[in-house]
Design an enzyme around this catalytic site. Structure first.
Site, PDB file in Angstrom:
ATOM      1  N   ASN A 204      69.794  17.037  15.344  1.00 25.74           N
ATOM      2  CA  ASN A 204      69.404  17.787  14.144  1.00 25.74           C
ATOM      3  C   ASN A 204      68.685  16.943  13.099  1.00 25.74           C
ATOM      4  O   ASN A 204      68.380  17.433  12.021  1.00 25.74           O
ATOM      5  CB  ASN A 204      70.630  18.426  13.482  1.00 25.74           C
ATOM      6  CG  ASN A 204      71.281  19.455  14.377  1.00 25.74           C
ATOM      7  OD1 ASN A 204      72.474  19.441  14.557  1.00 25.74           O
ATOM      8  ND2 ASN A 204      70.475  20.316  14.954  1.00 25.74           N
ATOM      9  N   GLU A 517      72.775  22.958   3.890  1.00 26.46           N
ATOM     10  CA  GLU A 517      71.764  23.529   4.787  1.00 26.46           C
ATOM     11  C   GLU A 517      72.120  23.351   6.260  1.00 26.46           C
ATOM     12  O   GLU A 517      71.806  24.210   7.088  1.00 26.46           O
ATOM     13  CB  GLU A 517      70.392  22.924   4.488  1.00 26.46           C
ATOM     14  CG  GLU A 517      70.347  21.424   4.695  1.00 26.46           C
ATOM     15  CD  GLU A 517      69.006  20.789   4.331  1.00 26.46           C
ATOM     16  OE1 GLU A 517      68.170  21.462   3.713  1.00 26.46           O
ATOM     17  OE2 GLU A 517      68.805  19.607   4.660  1.00 26.46           O
TER      18      GLU A 517
HETATM   19  C1  NOJ Z   1      64.780  19.753   3.278  1.00 23.17           C
HETATM   20  C2  NOJ Z   1      65.535  20.046   2.029  1.00 23.17           C
HETATM   21  O1  NOJ Z   1      66.770  19.399   1.999  1.00 23.17           O
HETATM   22  C3  NOJ Z   1      65.699  21.525   1.939  1.00 23.17           C
HETATM   23  O2  NOJ Z   1      66.512  21.863   0.848  1.00 23.17           O
HETATM   24  C4  NOJ Z   1      64.347  22.160   1.817  1.00 23.17           C
HETATM   25  O3  NOJ Z   1      64.489  23.552   1.796  1.00 23.17           O
HETATM   26  C5  NOJ Z   1      63.468  21.775   3.015  1.00 23.17           C
HETATM   27  N1  NOJ Z   1      63.483  20.371   3.190  1.00 23.17           N
HETATM   28  C6  NOJ Z   1      62.032  22.224   2.825  1.00 23.17           C
HETATM   29  O4  NOJ Z   1      61.450  21.472   1.803  1.00 23.17           O
END
Ligand code: NOJ
Ligand code: CA
Length: 712
Positions: A204, A517
């Site tokens: 990942n 995320e």
């Molecule tokens: C990684 C970041 O941590 C996330 O929050 C963001 O949405 C994406 N990159 C796209 O920039």
């Protein structure tokens, strides 16, 4: 016993060595000692017989860092490792109180004793080096100073050999010494069990480089005697980030600076300069790790003046919906959030539209949420297909046609919600640098006060790493430039936090960890229930964390069949208090907050604190923190546990005497469980004062959140 010929040769050699040493200027090793203000920590500097600089640290009379040597290797010069003499030293005491413009507390005490050791090589070229040691009651730190000196204008450092000589096989909470990413899960092992190499090529993580068996900092440890140590650095400026190489046989860590394949060195500096501080927090109680201000205290005072233009806030985002795959950053393509592969698709739905932004603004404005992050607003995303060709791709000025930036900002202002800018650099820093002035000045002209920047992928040019000197300078210069335009920065995929928010208080928060995320798309099961009870004692010691809590739709249904959040709902609420950041996201979709009684906690919870008290905790198991809001004097309590059910006792004696508080308690329902029943929650109102001691049961993966409003 008879001596053999071999033994005579050895004797001769020993005599020779001793007579050679007798010729040098130095007669005996020299020692220099300082102790912390309350004398619980003692730091001793010494030179070995061969003139190697060393230090040793004692805590309450016991050695906690045994004799550890220090030195540097260079390009084009002999190493500065031994052959030194002490030519002078100086001691100072410092006692000050300073105020954080925003933070975990208003007042910070900065109290230490300092020792400066002046070293000079005995032999020509007689190079000089100063070492500064500071002893605090909750730890110690040291840094090197390369003085201006004749014949030495610049150094090109190929290795810094700072050692940390441990006294036992401590339990460690560590992530690998990755030169590109801090987004690994924490591991809990004995020191001799550290194996960073096996963490390479995580499916990942799209950018990782782990060249050695090393760990990143902060790395936190517990000794068998129950003492806590955490190793990190402070004031990382114009230098490369430090990882710590693990020598299991010697129970030793040695600094391993992040390098560059392009230059072949670690750091290049013109003299004079000072290195970042190497720091060790040393405390008896877990809570003292979190309450410690060692890292910020080691940084210079505010250099950018009043930052009242930035207000700490809760914010929402056109964000989670992209991570769930409901909408997209760009127009006309879908992105698989596991492989990050995009496909052109007519059925894709662009997230950052004027209409969608207004929907979030309407909800935020009614619910005491002052910010809205909008990702995917600008052109460039449509080209960001693979990870190779990213130079020149992103435009930080031009909105997509279905997003009226000015109108969204205007509408937000009318409703009391400010827009948070988003700059995904895709790790093409030169493209970003070329547009920084225009982009920040656009923000300034619109009154947009903060930006979330991002650095996904390998750095361009290839061969530079996220945490090397070149990128350290990029990240820091971005913050300095942003300050000029009254812009505050929340960097994702950043360099580590090292307390620079004291000097540049527009450095508000950053990611630099495995954030929420991952729960939306990781293929390894997501963040385990214990994750944040480790983060609180490791990553969070470095500085504010943009973790993005607040998922109410824990199972992510119907969007993600194979993913979920591995905590209860009460645990998500508790994170607003446990994990500190001056900007705190309510990350879930609007529809998941509507008519949810638990959402009252997010409406109420503060983001800027007068003071912080850690009530209890054990690393990787649980932690309870109480924070008092500035302005209102209200208190908020958060407690989280790992996969174990736990009884947590809270003694409310931290509340003011003779005051009553209206408490709203959000606790796991009796049958709550992070997997089986994550949204089971009990909400109760009660009156609380500082005579009350209460025990609460936290479910497996559970939590507890309490708001305490002062009653008139
Ligand atoms: C990684 C970041 O941590 C996330 O929050 C963001 O949405 C994406 N990159 C796209 O920039
Ligand atoms: Ca545990």
């Amino acid at each position: 016993m008879k001596m053999k010929l071999k033994d005579y040769n050895l004797l001769l050699l020993i005599i020779l060595i001793f007579s050679f040493m007798g010729c040098s200027e130095r007669e005996k090793p020299s020692n220099t000692i300082i102790s912390s203000p309350s004398k619980n920590i003692l730091v001793e500097f010494q030179l070995k017989q061969d003139g190697t600089p060393c230090y040793m640290v004692k805590h309450e009379g016991k050695i906690v860092i045994d004799t550890s040597s220090m030195g540097f290797e260079f390009q084009k010069q002999t190493a500065l490792i031994k052959g030194f003499n002490v030519i002078g030293n100086d001691m100072k005491s410092h006692n000050e109180t300073w105020e954080m413009p925003w933070g975990e507390q208003r007042k910070v005490f900065n109290c230490y004793n300092e020792l400066i050791v002046n070293l000079r090589e005995i032999e020509t070229p007689n190079r000089m080096l100063n070492i500064y040691f500071r002893a605090y009651d909750d730890g110690m730190a040291f840094r090197y100073e390369f003085l201006k000196q004749e014949g030495l204008d610049e150094v090109i450092i190929t290795d810094e050999n700072t050692q940390f000589n441990l006294t036992g096989d401590h339990t460690c909470w560590w992530i690998p010494g990755d030169w590109d990413l801090y987004e690994h899960l924490y591991n809990t092992t004995k020191f001799t069990g550290i194996d960073a190499i096996s963490k390479r090529n995580h499916p990942n993580l799209n950018a990782t480089y782990i060249p050695e068996n090393a760990v990143n900092t902060p790395v936190t440890m517990k000794t068998d005697e129950g003492l806590y140590l955490s190793f990190h650095e402070a004031g990382l400026i114009d230098y490369s980030g430090m990882t710590l190489k693990v020598d299991k046989d010697k129970l030793l860590m040695q600094s391993e600076l992040v390098g560059s394949d392009i230059t072949g060195y670690k750091v290049k500096r013109t003299l004079p300069f000072k290195t970042p501080w190497r720091t060790i927090q040393i405390v008896n109680k877990t809570g003292d790790l979190i309450e410690s201000n060692l890292i910020v205290n080691l940084n210079e005072p505010n250099k950018i003046g009043n930052v009242s233009w930035f207000t700490p806030m809760k914010y929402m985002g056109i964000w989670w919906e992209m991570h769930l795959g409901i909408s997209t950053w760009d127009i006309g393509a879908t992105q698989d959030m596991t492989t990050f592969i995009k496909k052109k698709s007519s059925s894709s739905k662009h997230g950052a539209t004027t209409e969608n932004a207004k929907k979030y603004i309407d909800f935020a404005s009614k619910n005491n949420i002052k910010g809205l992050l909008v990702e995917g607003w600008n052109t460039g995303w449509e080209h960001w297909i693979g990870f190779e060709d990213r130079e020149g791709v992103f435009d930080f000025i031009t909105p997509y046609p279905d997003y009226d930036l000015k109108e969204v900002v205007r509408y937000g202002r009318e409703k009391g919600v400010e827009i948070i800018m988003h700059h995904e650099t895709s790790s093409a820093p030169r493209t970003y640098e070329a547009q920084m002035d225009t982009a920040y000045s656009l923000m300034n002209s619109l009154g947009i006060r903060s930006v979330k920047s991002g650095y996904v992928g390998k750095i361009i040019p290839k061969g530079e790493y996220h945490h090397g000197q070149w990128m350290v300078n990029h990240y820091n210069n971005a913050v300095i430039k942003a300050a000029f335009y009254q812009v505050a920065v929340n960097a994702h995929e950043p360099i580590k936090a090292t307390g620079l928010r004291r000097t540049y208080p527009n450095m508000i928060s950053r990611e630099g960890l495995r954030g929420q995320e991952f729960n939306a798309w990781a293929t390894d099961g997501g963040n385990p229930p214990e994750h944040l009870s480790i983060v609180a004692f490791t990553r969070m010691l470095a500085g504010p964390v943009d973790f993005t809590p607040g998922v109410f739709n824990i199972k992510l249904s119907p969007y993600k069949k194979n993913n979920q959040i591995n905590t209860t709902l009460a645990h998500q609420l508790a994170l607003y208090v446990v994990i500190y950041s001056p900007i705190q996201m309510a990350c879930d979709l609007v529809e998941n907050y509507i008519n949810q009684p638990s959402f009252q906690f997010i409406r109420d919870v503060g983001v800027d604190w007068e003071q912080t008290k850690v009530i209890n905790g054990e690393i990787g198991d649980f932690v309870t923190i109480a924070r008092q809001e500035r302005e209102t004097g209200n208190w908020f309590v958060g407690s989280i546990t790992d996969e174990e059910q736990r009884s947590v006792t809270i003694d409310f004696r931290f509340l003011e005497d003779n005051k009553k508080y209206k408490g709203i308690i959000y606790k796991d329902g009796q049958d709550a469980h992070w997997n089986d029943n994550p949204t089971s929650i009990d909400i109760k109102e009660t009156i609380i004062d500082n005579t009350i001691i209460k025990t609460f049961v936290l479910a497996p993966g559970g939590g507890l959140a309490i708001s305490l409003k002062l009653k008139n």
